[in-house]
Design a protein around this motif. Structure first.
Motif, PDB file in Angstrom:
ATOM      1  N   GLU A  40       0.847  -1.180   0.000  1.00  0.00           N
ATOM      2  CA  GLU A  40       0.000   0.000   0.000  1.00  0.00           C
ATOM      3  C   GLU A  40       0.891   1.240   0.000  1.00  0.00           C
ATOM      4  O   GLU A  40       2.050   1.191   0.414  1.00  0.00           O
ATOM      5  N   GLU A  41       0.337   2.354  -0.463  1.00  0.00           N
ATOM      6  CA  GLU A  41       1.120   3.597  -0.539  1.00  0.00           C
ATOM      7  C   GLU A  41       1.781   3.929   0.801  1.00  0.00           C
ATOM      8  O   GLU A  41       2.958   4.282   0.852  1.00  0.00           O
ATOM      9  N   ALA A  42       1.026   3.795   1.885  1.00  0.00           N
ATOM     10  CA  ALA A  42       1.556   4.138   3.214  1.00  0.00           C
ATOM     11  C   ALA A  42       2.684   3.207   3.632  1.00  0.00           C
ATOM     12  O   ALA A  42       3.517   3.566   4.469  1.00  0.00           O
ATOM     13  N   GLU A  43       2.730   1.994   3.053  1.00  0.00           N
ATOM     14  CA  GLU A  43       3.751   1.025   3.437  1.00  0.00           C
ATOM     15  C   GLU A  43       5.108   1.314   2.783  1.00  0.00           C
ATOM     16  O   GLU A  43       6.135   0.825   3.260  1.00  0.00           O
ATOM     17  N   LEU A  44       5.122   2.090   1.718  1.00  0.00           N
ATOM     18  CA  LEU A  44       6.387   2.416   1.052  1.00  0.00           C
ATOM     19  C   LEU A  44       7.327   3.125   2.017  1.00  0.00           C
ATOM     20  O   LEU A  44       8.520   2.819   2.090  1.00  0.00           O
ATOM     21  N   LYS A  45       6.770   4.046   2.772  1.00  0.00           N
ATOM     22  CA  LYS A  45       7.558   4.780   3.761  1.00  0.00           C
ATOM     23  C   LYS A  45       8.100   3.837   4.834  1.00  0.00           C
ATOM     24  O   LYS A  45       9.242   3.978   5.289  1.00  0.00           O
ATOM     25  N   TYR A  74       7.557  -0.698  -9.201  1.00  0.00           N
ATOM     26  CA  TYR A  74       6.178  -0.574  -9.687  1.00  0.00           C
ATOM     27  C   TYR A  74       5.898  -1.617 -10.751  1.00  0.00           C
ATOM     28  O   TYR A  74       6.652  -1.765 -11.708  1.00  0.00           O
ATOM     29  N   ASP A  75       4.807  -2.355 -10.562  1.00  0.00           N
ATOM     30  CA  ASP A  75       4.373  -3.379 -11.505  1.00  0.00           C
ATOM     31  C   ASP A  75       3.078  -2.895 -12.167  1.00  0.00           C
ATOM     32  O   ASP A  75       2.171  -2.423 -11.483  1.00  0.00           O
ATOM     33  N   GLU A  76       3.013  -3.011 -13.495  1.00  0.00           N
ATOM     34  CA  GLU A  76       1.850  -2.496 -14.234  1.00  0.00           C
ATOM     35  C   GLU A  76       0.534  -3.131 -13.772  1.00  0.00           C
ATOM     36  O   GLU A  76      -0.498  -2.472 -13.739  1.00  0.00           O
ATOM     37  N   GLU A  77       0.591  -4.399 -13.399  1.00  0.00           N
ATOM     38  CA  GLU A  77      -0.634  -5.099 -12.994  1.00  0.00           C
ATOM     39  C   GLU A  77      -0.952  -4.944 -11.508  1.00  0.00           C
ATOM     40  O   GLU A  77      -2.104  -4.757 -11.126  1.00  0.00           O
ATOM     41  N   PHE A  78       0.077  -4.992 -10.664  1.00  0.00           N
ATOM     42  CA  PHE A  78      -0.149  -5.045  -9.215  1.00  0.00           C
ATOM     43  C   PHE A  78       0.178  -3.749  -8.472  1.00  0.00           C
ATOM     44  O   PHE A  78      -0.055  -3.660  -7.274  1.00  0.00           O
ATOM     45  N   GLY A  79       0.728  -2.768  -9.160  1.00  0.00           N
ATOM     46  CA  GLY A  79       1.108  -1.525  -8.482  1.00  0.00           C
ATOM     47  C   GLY A  79       2.453  -1.684  -7.782  1.00  0.00           C
ATOM     48  O   GLY A  79       3.336  -2.396  -8.249  1.00  0.00           O
ATOM     49  N   TRP A 118       6.178  -2.698  12.955  1.00  0.00           N
ATOM     50  CA  TRP A 118       5.394  -3.085  11.772  1.00  0.00           C
ATOM     51  C   TRP A 118       5.663  -4.539  11.451  1.00  0.00           C
ATOM     52  O   TRP A 118       6.815  -4.943  11.283  1.00  0.00           O
ATOM     53  N   LYS A 119       4.616  -5.344  11.353  1.00  0.00           N
ATOM     54  CA  LYS A 119       4.805  -6.791  11.221  1.00  0.00           C
ATOM     55  C   LYS A 119       5.282  -7.207   9.827  1.00  0.00           C
ATOM     56  O   LYS A 119       6.245  -7.948   9.687  1.00  0.00           O
ATOM     57  N   LYS A 120       4.574  -6.759   8.807  1.00  0.00           N
ATOM     58  CA  LYS A 120       4.897  -7.092   7.413  1.00  0.00           C
ATOM     59  C   LYS A 120       3.830  -6.454   6.538  1.00  0.00           C
ATOM     60  O   LYS A 120       2.817  -5.956   7.047  1.00  0.00           O
ATOM     61  N   PRO A 121       4.021  -6.461   5.211  1.00  0.00           N
ATOM     62  CA  PRO A 121       2.970  -5.904   4.341  1.00  0.00           C
ATOM     63  C   PRO A 121       1.619  -6.563   4.616  1.00  0.00           C
ATOM     64  O   PRO A 121       1.546  -7.772   4.820  1.00  0.00           O
ATOM     65  N   ILE A 122       0.588  -5.748   4.610  1.00  0.00           N
ATOM     66  CA  ILE A 122      -0.743  -6.270   4.934  1.00  0.00           C
ATOM     67  C   ILE A 122      -1.197  -7.299   3.902  1.00  0.00           C
ATOM     68  O   ILE A 122      -1.933  -8.234   4.236  1.00  0.00           O
ATOM     69  N   SER A 123      -0.743  -7.184   2.669  1.00  0.00           N
ATOM     70  CA  SER A 123      -1.127  -8.173   1.652  1.00  0.00           C
ATOM     71  C   SER A 123      -0.616  -9.561   2.023  1.00  0.00           C
ATOM     72  O   SER A 123      -1.285 -10.569   1.767  1.00  0.00           O
ATOM     73  N   CYS A 124       0.572  -9.618   2.640  1.00  0.00           N
ATOM     74  CA  CYS A 124       1.133 -10.901   3.083  1.00  0.00           C
ATOM     75  C   CYS A 124       0.376 -11.422   4.301  1.00  0.00           C
ATOM     76  O   CYS A 124       0.085 -12.616   4.411  1.00  0.00           O
ATOM     77  N   HIS A 125       0.076 -10.495   5.213  1.00  0.00           N
ATOM     78  CA  HIS A 125      -0.583 -10.861   6.471  1.00  0.00           C
ATOM     79  C   HIS A 125      -1.995 -11.400   6.212  1.00  0.00           C
ATOM     80  O   HIS A 125      -2.466 -12.309   6.900  1.00  0.00           O
ATOM     81  N   LEU A 126      -2.660 -10.847   5.202  1.00  0.00           N
ATOM     82  CA  LEU A 126      -4.037 -11.239   4.894  1.00  0.00           C
ATOM     83  C   LEU A 126      -4.147 -12.556   4.118  1.00  0.00           C
ATOM     84  O   LEU A 126      -5.205 -13.184   4.116  1.00  0.00           O
ATOM     85  N   TYR A 127      -3.082 -12.955   3.448  1.00  0.00           N
ATOM     86  CA  TYR A 127      -3.175 -14.126   2.575  1.00  0.00           C
ATOM     87  C   TYR A 127      -3.647 -15.367   3.355  1.00  0.00           C
ATOM     88  O   TYR A 127      -3.198 -15.557   4.479  1.00  0.00           O
ATOM     89  N   PRO A 128      -4.583 -16.180   2.841  1.00  0.00           N
ATOM     90  CA  PRO A 128      -5.059 -16.307   1.462  1.00  0.00           C
ATOM     91  C   PRO A 128      -6.244 -15.437   1.065  1.00  0.00           C
ATOM     92  O   PRO A 128      -6.901 -15.717   0.059  1.00  0.00           O
ATOM     93  N   LYS A 176      -6.322  -4.257   9.297  1.00  0.00           N
ATOM     94  CA  LYS A 176      -6.608  -3.463   8.095  1.00  0.00           C
ATOM     95  C   LYS A 176      -7.941  -2.716   8.171  1.00  0.00           C
ATOM     96  O   LYS A 176      -8.022  -1.559   7.780  1.00  0.00           O
ATOM     97  N   TYR A 177      -8.975  -3.379   8.697  1.00  0.00           N
ATOM     98  CA  TYR A 177     -10.312  -2.805   8.610  1.00  0.00           C
ATOM     99  C   TYR A 177     -10.905  -2.369   9.953  1.00  0.00           C
ATOM    100  O   TYR A 177     -11.960  -1.742   9.978  1.00  0.00           O
ATOM    101  N   GLY A 178     -10.282  -2.742  11.051  1.00  0.00           N
ATOM    102  CA  GLY A 178     -10.754  -2.305  12.360  1.00  0.00           C
ATOM    103  C   GLY A 178     -11.599  -3.346  13.085  1.00  0.00           C
ATOM    104  O   GLY A 178     -12.104  -4.296  12.472  1.00  0.00           O
ATOM    105  N   GLN A 179     -11.748  -3.141  14.388  1.00  0.00           N
ATOM    106  CA  GLN A 179     -12.473  -4.100  15.232  1.00  0.00           C
ATOM    107  C   GLN A 179     -13.960  -4.142  14.905  1.00  0.00           C
ATOM    108  O   GLN A 179     -14.587  -5.207  14.960  1.00  0.00           O
ATOM    109  N   GLU A 180     -14.520  -2.996  14.568  1.00  0.00           N
ATOM    110  CA  GLU A 180     -15.958  -2.958  14.272  1.00  0.00           C
ATOM    111  C   GLU A 180     -16.274  -3.790  13.028  1.00  0.00           C
ATOM    112  O   GLU A 180     -17.252  -4.541  13.005  1.00  0.00           O
TER     113      GLU A 180
END
Length: 198
Positions: A40-45, A74-79, A118-128, A176-180
């Motif tokens: 995610e954009e915020a994760e680049l930093k 930057y990847d054309e398909e995945f950002g 910071w644990k790791k990129p959220i895309s990795c943490h969320l997989y599958p 990523k999305y919160g407790q609620e």
């Protein structure tokens, strides 16, 4: 399909079972894919900020690849994605292989040792679960997409333990999305369990 706010969630997220079986897959999702881990954009930093902390965990070929390509690309398909190492089966540059073959994430290892928050990129943490941004409009699609062969032990283990995907991924979903959001998802899943015919 489950709809919570602007999130469209596949029914599989609450209906299927999954528990990672690292003894079988050896963390293969860190090297099996069409590109590096989406960022995610915020994760680049964060990648830039913590690179020097995780650098001691990395292999020399990985460090050379990062020096050549940068901390991300930057990847054309995945950002924005993490670079991968072509000479080692396209493994993520921030991953390293233990003597027993288990692949570990340098960011997660540093996090577990209390060196970074910071644990790791959220895309990795969320997989599958893979989250897709909507092409037309402000929404996200959350799909359950395990790799057929590599993740079959995890699907089998999840089924034997009766752990739904969303429960196994409670931490990253909440992160990523919160407790609620998670509470509403859990209510929907519980209601579906109570009324399977509906």
């Amino acid at each position: 399909m489950i709809v919570i706010d602007n999130k469209l969630i596949s029914d599989d997220v609450i209906e299927k079972q999954f528990v990672c079986d690292l003894s079988k897959c050896k963390g293969g999702c860190c090297e099996d894919g069409d590109a590096g881990a989406p960022l995610e954009e915020a994760e680049l930093k964060l990648v830039n900020e913590y690179y020097e902390v995780v650098k001691p965990y990395l292999t020399q070929p990985a460090i050379k690849e990062i020096e050549k390509k940068g901390n991300y690309e930057y990847d054309e398909e995945f950002g924005w994605v993490t670079p991968t190492l072509p000479s080692d089966n396209e493994i993520c540059v921030y991953a390293y292989r233990e003597p027993d073959g288990l692949i570990k994430c340098a960011f997660e290892q540093a996090y577990n040792e209390g060196k970074i928050p910071w644990k790791k990129p959220i895309s990795c943490h969320l997989y599958p679960i893979i989250a897709y941004k909507g092409k037309h409009g402000d929404y996200e699609r959350l799909n359950y997409e395990p790799r057929k062969k590599m993740c079959s032990p995890a699907c089998k283990l999840g089924k034997s333990l009766q752990v739904p995907v969303y429960k196994f991924l409670k931490e990253p979903l909440t992160r990523k999305y919160g407790q609620e959001f998670y509470a509403v998802l859990d209510q929907i899943a519980t209601r579906n369990d109570d009324n399977p015919a509906e």
